[in-house]
Write an enzyme that holds these catalytic residues in place. Structure first.
Site, PDB file in Angstrom:
ATOM      1  N   CYS A  99       0.885  -1.159   0.000  1.00 17.17           N
ATOM      2  CA  CYS A  99       0.000   0.000   0.000  1.00 17.17           C
ATOM      3  C   CYS A  99       0.925   1.212   0.000  1.00 17.17           C
ATOM      4  O   CYS A  99       1.640   1.460   0.979  1.00 17.17           O
ATOM      5  CB  CYS A  99      -0.904   0.001   1.236  1.00 17.17           C
ATOM      6  SG  CYS A  99      -2.077   1.374   1.295  1.00 17.17           S
ATOM      7  N   SER A 100       0.955   1.932  -1.103  1.00 17.67           N
ATOM      8  CA  SER A 100       1.899   3.039  -1.258  1.00 17.67           C
ATOM      9  C   SER A 100       1.701   4.093  -0.181  1.00 17.67           C
ATOM     10  O   SER A 100       0.623   4.209   0.410  1.00 17.67           O
ATOM     11  CB  SER A 100       1.742   3.679  -2.640  1.00 17.67           C
ATOM     12  OG  SER A 100       2.040   2.757  -3.660  1.00 17.67           O
ATOM     13  N   SER A 101       2.740   4.869   0.054  1.00 15.65           N
ATOM     14  CA  SER A 101       2.647   5.917   1.065  1.00 15.65           C
ATOM     15  C   SER A 101       1.586   6.934   0.657  1.00 15.65           C
ATOM     16  O   SER A 101       1.379   7.189  -0.536  1.00 15.65           O
ATOM     17  CB  SER A 101       3.992   6.618   1.238  1.00 15.65           C
ATOM     18  OG  SER A 101       4.235   7.492   0.154  1.00 15.65           O
TER      19      SER A 101
END
Length: 393
Positions: A99-101
């Site tokens: 889950c990308s920043s």
């Protein structure tokens, strides 16, 4: 058991507080400049999409599970700490999904330049958080999201339904897009590609935007291209972006790991031609533009560092297609010896590309343009310089 963590009243209050702090942090960074995106981030809380995960190694690497009451406080803090989260990791430690920043997510979404009435295709549903943000901004009927993993699709559908968001989610190969609902005003990929798949160009409207991380083995960059009336596209690499996992597809396979292991094994210890080199390996750092340029100049090359008992840390450069390799003992920097083998002298090519990069004023990633011709040819160029580098990287 649901695919999300059901918090009690106190937990929900904490989540809202942490979410508000995160949004404030993004605003301080100059992101979420529109009220529409601010509202979307408020409506679609990140914790609903990441019930358990592992932190990156530089943040401890430990696992957190929001379903465990003893971990819930730390889990919530990590969810809203503005860091990427490893949501699926294989038994061998390979990262399968992230889950990308929030910073990367916000920057990507704003770079799409969406407007009311636009339709969007997302390549790579993953946790469903990005699809949720798009749905909150544009309406569920405007958003289509696809993935090759049925478990991701089902989990995302359940999480989004909890927020009364119902975008079209389907199991599909990202390389072929989703023609059933084409054409789209925007296509965004939450994965990396070595070149833009032709199906994406066919499924975006004239004037529409495609946003994806174009990445080789050394570095990558988020490219934003606009479809032209001549059935081509052109655009730029954004100054900032993120690092995304490669697009997974049933019909597009990466080189088997055993092939790479064999070549790296040879590079780390085999006999070859040895000479002195003054090449500084620090230029491969993430803040240096050379890594991005080098993979354009010597496409298909890979690099890694391995520990060799007799030599310590060894930097290996390999080119599987030509069965070529080079190695440098890192502990000897900055004055080292390079050993090369195979049909191609990779280190010679690397040094030549570094000299060229210096001669053209050490361009950074965002100075390059990317073009797709009407015949499907794709290349990267530098305005004012007589060079073109063809994709894939």
């Amino acid at each position: 058991m649901t695919s999300y963590v059901m918090l009690d009243e106190a937990g929900e209050a904490k989540a809202r507080r942490y979410s508000a702090l995160l949004i404030e942090q993004l605003l301080t960074k100059g992101l979420l400049s529109s009220s529409e995106w601010q509202d979307a981030f408020k409506r679609v809380p990140r914790h609903l999409f990441v019930p358990e995960f592992r932190l990156p190694d530089n943040f401890g690497g430990h696992k957190l599970n929001g379903r465990d009451p003893n971990q819930q406080e730390g889990w919530l803090r990590a969810v809203y700490a503005n860091e990427a989260l490893l949501t699926s990791v294989g038994d061998d430690g390979t990262v399968l999904s992230t889950c990308s920043s929030p910073t990367v997510v916000a920057r990507m979404l704003e770079s799409l330049n969406v407007a009311d009435g636009h339709t969007v295709l997302e390549i790579g549903t993953g946790t469903g958080w990005n699809a949720g943000l798009l749905s909150a901004r544009l309406g569920s009927e405007a958003v289509t999201s696809i993935d090759v993993d049925p478990a991701y699709i089902e989990s995302a559908r359940e999480r989004l339904a909890e927020l009364d968001l119902h975008p079209t989610l389907d199991l599909a190969d990202g390389y072929v897009g989703y023609p059933d609902r084409a054409q789209y005003d925007r296509i965004v990929a939450t994965c990396s590609v070595r070149r833009f798949p032709s199906a994406w160009l066919e499924q975006v409207r004239v004037g529409g935007i495609i946003l994806a991380d174009v990445r080789g083995s050394f570095a990558g960059g988020v490219a934003r291209i606009t479809r032209t009336a001549e059935h081509g596209a052109s655009g730029v690499f954004l100054p900032a972006g993120g690092s995304f996992l490669p697009l997974h597809s049933p019909d597009h396979h990466v080189r088997p790991g055993s092939d790479l292991a064999r070549l790296v094994g040879r590079a780390s210890g085999a006999a070859g031609d040895t000479r002195k080199t003054d090449f500084d390996l620090s230029v491969f750092g993430p803040s240096n533009g050379f890594a991005f340029f080098a993979q354009l100049a010597i496409p298909g090359s890979l690099h890694t560092r391995v520990e060799v008992e007799s030599a310590g840390t060894v930097f290996c450069l390999v080119h599987p297609d030509s069965d070529s390799w080079a190695r440098v003992e890192v502990d000897e920097e900055p004055s080292s010896f390079v050993t090369q083998g195979g049909t191609r002298r990779l280190w010679d090519d690397l040094e030549a590309s570094y000299e060229l990069w210096q001669n053209i004023s050490r361009p950074t990633r965002d100075q390059f343009m990317i073009t797709v011709t009407k015949d499907g040819e794709q290349y990267v160029s530098l305005p004012g310089a007589p060079y073109q580098w063809h994709l894939p990287i």
